[in-house]
Design an enzyme around this catalytic site. Structure first.
Site, PDB file in Angstrom:
ATOM      1  CG  ASP A   1      -0.224   0.026   2.505  1.00 57.19           C
ATOM      2  OD1 ASP A   1       1.030   0.117   2.488  1.00 57.19           O
ATOM      3  OD2 ASP A   1      -0.874  -0.023   3.549  1.00 57.19           O
TER       4      ASP A   1
ATOM      5  N   GLY B   1       1.107   3.708   2.278  1.00 59.94           N
ATOM      6  CA  GLY B   1       1.512   4.237   3.580  1.00 59.94           C
ATOM      7  C   GLY B   1       0.655   5.396   4.045  1.00 59.94           C
TER       8      GLY B   1
ATOM      9  CG  PHE C   1      -5.628   3.847   5.854  1.00 56.64           C
ATOM     10  CD1 PHE C   1      -6.820   4.491   5.592  1.00 56.64           C
ATOM     11  CD2 PHE C   1      -5.589   2.929   6.892  1.00 56.64           C
ATOM     12  CE1 PHE C   1      -7.953   4.231   6.348  1.00 56.64           C
ATOM     13  CE2 PHE C   1      -6.709   2.655   7.656  1.00 56.64           C
ATOM     14  CZ  PHE C   1      -7.898   3.307   7.377  1.00 56.64           C
TER      15      PHE C   1
ATOM     16  CG  ASP D   1      -5.554   6.971  -1.162  1.00 56.80           C
ATOM     17  OD1 ASP D   1      -4.630   6.645  -0.387  1.00 56.80           O
ATOM     18  OD2 ASP D   1      -6.704   6.514  -1.076  1.00 56.80           O
TER      19      ASP D   1
ATOM     20  CD  GLN E   1     -10.442   7.488  -1.296  1.00 58.53           C
ATOM     21  OE1 GLN E   1     -11.537   7.416  -0.744  1.00 58.53           O
ATOM     22  NE2 GLN E   1      -9.403   6.765  -0.902  1.00 58.53           N
TER      23      GLN E   1
ATOM     24  CG  ASP F   1      -6.316  -5.502   1.558  1.00 58.48           C
ATOM     25  OD1 ASP F   1      -6.975  -4.711   0.864  1.00 58.48           O
ATOM     26  OD2 ASP F   1      -5.898  -5.206   2.697  1.00 58.48           O
TER      27      ASP F   1
ATOM     28  CB  CYS G   1     -11.812 -27.261   6.414  1.00 60.15           C
ATOM     29  SG  CYS G   1     -10.414 -26.188   6.042  1.00 60.15           S
TER      30      CYS G   1
ATOM     31  CB  CYS H   1      -6.906 -25.781   6.012  1.00 56.21           C
ATOM     32  SG  CYS H   1      -7.138 -26.062   7.783  1.00 56.21           S
TER      33      CYS H   1
ATOM     34  CB  CYS I   1      -9.292 -29.188   8.792  1.00 57.85           C
ATOM     35  SG  CYS I   1      -9.989 -27.734   9.609  1.00 57.85           S
TER      36      CYS I   1
ATOM     37  CG  HIS J   1      -9.816 -23.301   9.624  1.00 61.71           C
ATOM     38  ND1 HIS J   1     -10.311 -24.432   9.028  1.00 61.71           N
ATOM     39  CD2 HIS J   1     -10.888 -22.480   9.829  1.00 61.71           C
ATOM     40  CE1 HIS J   1     -11.616 -24.316   8.892  1.00 61.71           C
ATOM     41  NE2 HIS J   1     -12.000 -23.147   9.370  1.00 61.71           N
TER      42      HIS J   1
END
Ligand SMILES: [Zn+2]
Length: 379
Positions: A97, A99, A101, A151, A192, A269, A307, A309, A312, A339
């Site tokens: 990103d 930075g 924010f 931004d 935005q 994300d 699951c 994973c 599991c 998981h």
């Protein structure tokens, strides 16, 4: 599927189902199949999980945090160590990103001007300045595949005047970032405009005129009602330039992903799978499971019997993980995070299949009904 090889930073649409899109984005560290979810690796680490096991969940791109890595250990140090991929032993794609924010929300004594953000570091109080040029320099040194522009991200419910100023400055900063970015690094512009659809659409068009490899929707999940976000996404996303990947920043719950993919979002994300894991909250195909509950004290079953994973499928029982969690044993955080990350990766995998088969709306409807996510399972 087209057989020609993709160039680095090229995005190709493979299929559509309604507004939902299935695509591929090429990076120097592998192809990323979209829709995709990026685990968050704030400090160049997906908290508590070995990178090999992060990849084993199916993740092929993660996002690291420019603000944190710039302040500590420093972008030059990361560059000297071979860049972020080598430093953190993650051979797949990485986004960073801008930075901005965190400079705005975490730092102290923040001053915002046309030039950038001036602030005091939350670590040692040192005065720092984050401009579009500095953000590009730092992200270039980190060596991420995909950089985000600096931004202005107003809080939820901001007045139209504030949103207008944020949109205008964000466009000017996008142009400065394009000038300053490292050659070859993909750059994503950030749309935005809060929950004002006209403003969002106008900003999307403005940014689409710039040479940006992707377009992100910023300023969501910042305190506005969830229904307002989805209403805005439904009218805006289908009109964001279809030739570029669309990234919804910092969102969200599994329901949010299913709905936003249906609008045409390609990339997500969120800290939710890993943060919830560290709080003992588990996503399952039948609802939310709270591992500390006494009903799991002697439960020999895996977290989720459906699951696939690592956790599991390797015999770790609810009873054992509950014991670890209550004893504050660190292994609990890794097992639970793996998981939850697999839950998100499997969700995007199934969404991709549903788009390829052109049954996305039916799949989404059935998936949302099956989860009843708001509900906590009690057995
Ligand atoms: Zn699992």
């Amino acid at each position: 599927m087209a057989s020609t090889t993709l160039q680095v930073n090229e995005f190709r649409l493979i299929a559509k189902s309604g507004n939902a899109r299935r695509g591929t984005f090429a990076t120097a560290h592998g192809l990323v199949e979209t829709p995709v979810f990026m685990p968050v690796g704030t400090q160049a680490s997906v908290k508590a999980v070995d990178p090999r096991l992060v990849a084993e969940t199916g993740a092929r791109m993660l996002i690291a945090n420019t603000y944190h890595l710039w302040l500590r250990p420093g972008a030059e140090l990361v560059a000297e160590q071979g860049g972020l991929h080598a430093f953190m032993r993650w051979p797949h794609a990485i986004a960073t990103d801008s930075g901005g924010f965190q400079a705005f929300s975490l730092a102290e004594r923040v001053k915002v001007s046309e030039d950038g953000f001036e602030f005091s570091s939350h670590l040692d109080g040192a005065r720092k300045k984050l401009t579009p040029e500095e953000s590009m320099k730092v992200q270039g040194l980190l060596g991420s595949d995909i950089a985000l522009q600096l931004d202005i991200c107003p809080p939820g419910g901001a007045a139209d005047g504030v949103l207008l100023d944020a949109v205008a400055r964000t466009t000017r900063w996008a142009a400065r970032c394009i000038e300053a970015k490292k050659p070859g690094q993909a750059l994503v512009g950030i749309i935005q405009g809060g929950t004002n659809p006209e403003l969002r659409l106008r900003h999307a068009e403005e940014l689409a005129r710039l040479p940006l490899e992707g377009l992100a929707l910023g300023g969501f999940s910042v305190g506005e009602p969830n229904a307002d976000m989805h209403r805005t996404l439904a009218v805006v996303v289908p009109f964001v330039d279809a030739r570029r990947p669309r990234y919804l920043m910092g969102v969200g719950t599994p329901e949010d992903l299913v709905k936003a993919i249906g609008c045409g979002v390609d990339v997500f994300d969120c800290v939710m799978p890993t943060r919830n894991a560290r709080n003992g909250q588990v996503f399952t195909t039948n609802g939310k499971l709270v591992i500390r509950n006494a009903i799991y004290r002697e439960d020999k079953r895996p977290l989720d019997e459906q699951c696939d994973c690592h956790t599991c499928t390797h015999g770790f029982s609810r009873a054992y993980i509950r014991h670890l969690y209550i004893a504050k044993e660190l292994l609990a955080y890794e097992l639970l995070s793996i998981h939850n990350l697999r839950f998100y990766a499997r969700l995007t995998h199934e969404a991709r299949r549903a788009i390829e088969q052109d049954v996305y709306d039916t799949w989404a409807h059935e998936t949302l009904r099956g989860w009843q996510m708001g509900k906590e399972i009690r057995s």
